[in-house]
Design a protein around this motif. Structure first.
Motif, PDB file in Angstrom:
ATOM      1  N   VAL A  40    -115.664  53.646 -26.092  1.00 33.66           N
ATOM      2  CA  VAL A  40    -115.171  53.669 -27.474  1.00 33.66           C
ATOM      3  C   VAL A  40    -116.351  53.993 -28.391  1.00 33.66           C
ATOM      4  O   VAL A  40    -117.461  53.501 -28.205  1.00 33.66           O
ATOM      5  N   TYR A  41    -116.099  54.860 -29.349  1.00 32.78           N
ATOM      6  CA  TYR A  41    -117.078  55.286 -30.360  1.00 32.78           C
ATOM      7  C   TYR A  41    -116.630  54.698 -31.690  1.00 32.78           C
ATOM      8  O   TYR A  41    -115.486  54.889 -32.105  1.00 32.78           O
ATOM      9  N   ILE A  42    -117.523  53.949 -32.367  1.00 35.90           N
ATOM     10  CA  ILE A  42    -117.185  53.262 -33.614  1.00 35.90           C
ATOM     11  C   ILE A  42    -118.119  53.716 -34.721  1.00 35.90           C
ATOM     12  O   ILE A  42    -119.328  53.532 -34.651  1.00 35.90           O
ATOM     13  N   ASP A  43    -117.530  54.291 -35.776  1.00 33.34           N
ATOM     14  CA  ASP A  43    -118.277  54.753 -36.944  1.00 33.34           C
ATOM     15  C   ASP A  43    -117.289  54.856 -38.099  1.00 33.34           C
ATOM     16  O   ASP A  43    -116.167  55.308 -37.904  1.00 33.34           O
ATOM     17  N   GLU A  44    -117.697  54.434 -39.274  1.00 35.35           N
ATOM     18  CA  GLU A  44    -116.771  54.495 -40.417  1.00 35.35           C
ATOM     19  C   GLU A  44    -116.472  55.929 -40.852  1.00 35.35           C
ATOM     20  O   GLU A  44    -115.486  56.181 -41.539  1.00 35.35           O
ATOM     21  N   LYS A  45    -117.311  56.871 -40.426  1.00 37.83           N
ATOM     22  CA  LYS A  45    -117.090  58.277 -40.786  1.00 37.83           C
ATOM     23  C   LYS A  45    -116.577  59.106 -39.608  1.00 37.83           C
ATOM     24  O   LYS A  45    -116.472  60.322 -39.710  1.00 37.83           O
ATOM     25  N   ALA A  46    -116.259  58.442 -38.516  1.00 35.77           N
ATOM     26  CA  ALA A  46    -115.771  59.169 -37.335  1.00 35.77           C
ATOM     27  C   ALA A  46    -114.467  59.887 -37.663  1.00 35.77           C
ATOM     28  O   ALA A  46    -113.707  59.470 -38.542  1.00 35.77           O
ATOM     29  N   ARG A  47    -114.250  60.964 -36.961  1.00 35.30           N
ATOM     30  CA  ARG A  47    -112.978  61.680 -37.112  1.00 35.30           C
ATOM     31  C   ARG A  47    -112.128  61.331 -35.906  1.00 35.30           C
ATOM     32  O   ARG A  47    -112.451  61.671 -34.768  1.00 35.30           O
ATOM     33  N   GLU A  48    -111.039  60.636 -36.179  1.00 32.60           N
ATOM     34  CA  GLU A  48    -110.135  60.248 -35.103  1.00 32.60           C
ATOM     35  C   GLU A  48    -109.347  61.466 -34.635  1.00 32.60           C
ATOM     36  O   GLU A  48    -109.172  62.425 -35.392  1.00 32.60           O
ATOM     37  N   PRO A  49    -108.862  61.413 -33.397  1.00 36.62           N
ATOM     38  CA  PRO A  49    -108.048  62.529 -32.907  1.00 36.62           C
ATOM     39  C   PRO A  49    -106.873  62.784 -33.859  1.00 36.62           C
ATOM     40  O   PRO A  49    -106.326  61.864 -34.449  1.00 36.62           O
ATOM     41  N   TYR A  50    -106.533  64.004 -34.002  1.00 39.84           N
ATOM     42  CA  TYR A  50    -105.417  64.464 -34.838  1.00 39.84           C
ATOM     43  C   TYR A  50    -105.711  64.363 -36.335  1.00 39.84           C
ATOM     44  O   TYR A  50    -104.858  64.663 -37.141  1.00 39.84           O
ATOM     45  N   GLU A  51    -106.911  63.943 -36.703  1.00 43.64           N
ATOM     46  CA  GLU A  51    -107.296  63.911 -38.109  1.00 43.64           C
ATOM     47  C   GLU A  51    -107.810  65.299 -38.491  1.00 43.64           C
ATOM     48  O   GLU A  51    -108.409  65.992 -37.668  1.00 43.64           O
ATOM     49  N   GLU A  52    -107.607  65.682 -39.723  1.00 38.70           N
ATOM     50  CA  GLU A  52    -108.032  67.000 -40.191  1.00 38.70           C
ATOM     51  C   GLU A  52    -109.546  67.165 -40.036  1.00 38.70           C
ATOM     52  O   GLU A  52    -110.310  66.245 -40.303  1.00 38.70           O
ATOM     53  N   LYS A  53    -109.963  68.353 -39.606  1.00 46.16           N
ATOM     54  CA  LYS A  53    -111.388  68.622 -39.425  1.00 46.16           C
ATOM     55  C   LYS A  53    -112.118  68.542 -40.756  1.00 46.16           C
ATOM     56  O   LYS A  53    -111.571  68.864 -41.802  1.00 46.16           O
ATOM     57  N   SER A  54    -113.390  68.123 -40.660  1.00 41.80           N
ATOM     58  CA  SER A  54    -114.237  68.072 -41.850  1.00 41.80           C
ATOM     59  C   SER A  54    -115.620  68.581 -41.474  1.00 41.80           C
ATOM     60  O   SER A  54    -115.937  68.736 -40.294  1.00 41.80           O
ATOM     61  N   ASP A  55    -116.446  68.811 -42.479  1.00 45.89           N
ATOM     62  CA  ASP A  55    -117.805  69.284 -42.242  1.00 45.89           C
ATOM     63  C   ASP A  55    -118.794  68.141 -42.073  1.00 45.89           C
ATOM     64  O   ASP A  55    -119.975  68.369 -41.825  1.00 45.89           O
ATOM     65  N   ALA A  56    -118.319  66.899 -42.201  1.00 47.36           N
ATOM     66  CA  ALA A  56    -119.205  65.741 -42.085  1.00 47.36           C
ATOM     67  C   ALA A  56    -119.842  65.707 -40.702  1.00 47.36           C
ATOM     68  O   ALA A  56    -119.205  66.043 -39.698  1.00 47.36           O
ATOM     69  N   LEU A  57    -121.103  65.310 -40.659  1.00 52.80           N
ATOM     70  CA  LEU A  57    -121.845  65.228 -39.413  1.00 52.80           C
ATOM     71  C   LEU A  57    -121.115  64.354 -38.389  1.00 52.80           C
ATOM     72  O   LEU A  57    -120.986  64.722 -37.228  1.00 52.80           O
TER      73      LEU A  57
END
Length: 190
Positions: free
Chosen positions: A21-38
């Motif tokens: 499991v990967y935990i980060d408040e800025k993580a992009r969960e599956p099916y979430e819209e793509k972003s340019d955030a690192l």
């Protein structure tokens, strides 16, 4: 051809991790819209890398309220946790420590945890010190007195010697029923 210790250790770890499991408040969960955030790109890269290694990766976009509701689900049958040190926009060291505490005391199936941070090398010692002091069982005043008492000596060696038994007991929580009782007592202190 003889294998080295490093190669053997790497193979053992690789074979032991099947679910993470990967935990980060800025993580992009599956099916979430793509972003340019690192972190969004990191989420995708991690997912693809773990997938190539036949490891299931859950991605959790950290929020305190959601974590409390989902922590048992997040850690169930996981072997590895990849945890952001600075949750909640650089104010989350305490939250990362509480997650580590949950992992150590409540989820014995998790044998590996990696903390990642953008901190520079000088700050990495501070991260390590925060983890050690959190799990030491001492409060800030006691640690300050201990540091003062050891000022003329080699502080690192003495602190390691004094706290080593305590840290060993914490790490045994997941393997030893008697140590688990101590772990519960430590948890009550935090």
């Amino acid at each position: 051809m003889a294998t080295t210790y490093k190669e053997t250790a790497k193979k053992i770890v690789k074979e032991a991790i099947r679910s993470a499991v990967y935990i980060d408040e800025k993580a992009r969960e599956p099916y979430e819209e793509k972003s340019d955030a690192l972190e969004g790109q990191l989420s995708e890269n991690l997912y693809n890398t773990f997938k190539k290694q036949n490891v299931t990766l859950s991605i959790f976009k950290y929020r305190t309220d959601k974590y409390e509701q989902l922590k048992d689900f997040l850690f169930s049958k996981k072997d590895f946790v990849l945890l952001d040190w600075k949750l909640n926009n650089n104010e989350g060291e305490e939250e990362a420590l509480k997650i580590l505490d949950d992992i150590i005391c409540d989820h014995p199936s998790i044998h590996f945890c990696a903390i990642y941070t953008k901190e520079n090398n000088q700050k990495l010692d501070e991260v390590f010190d925060n983890i050690i002091s959190y799990f030491s069982g001492y409060d800030a005043t006691e640690l300050s007195v201990l540091k003062q008492d050891l000022e003329d000596e080699d502080i690192d060696d003495n602190i390691n010697r004094l706290l080593g038994t305590h840290i060993h007991l914490i790490s045994r929580c997941r393997f030893d029923e008697k140590a688990n009782v101590l772990c519960q007592q430590l948890k009550a202190n935090h």
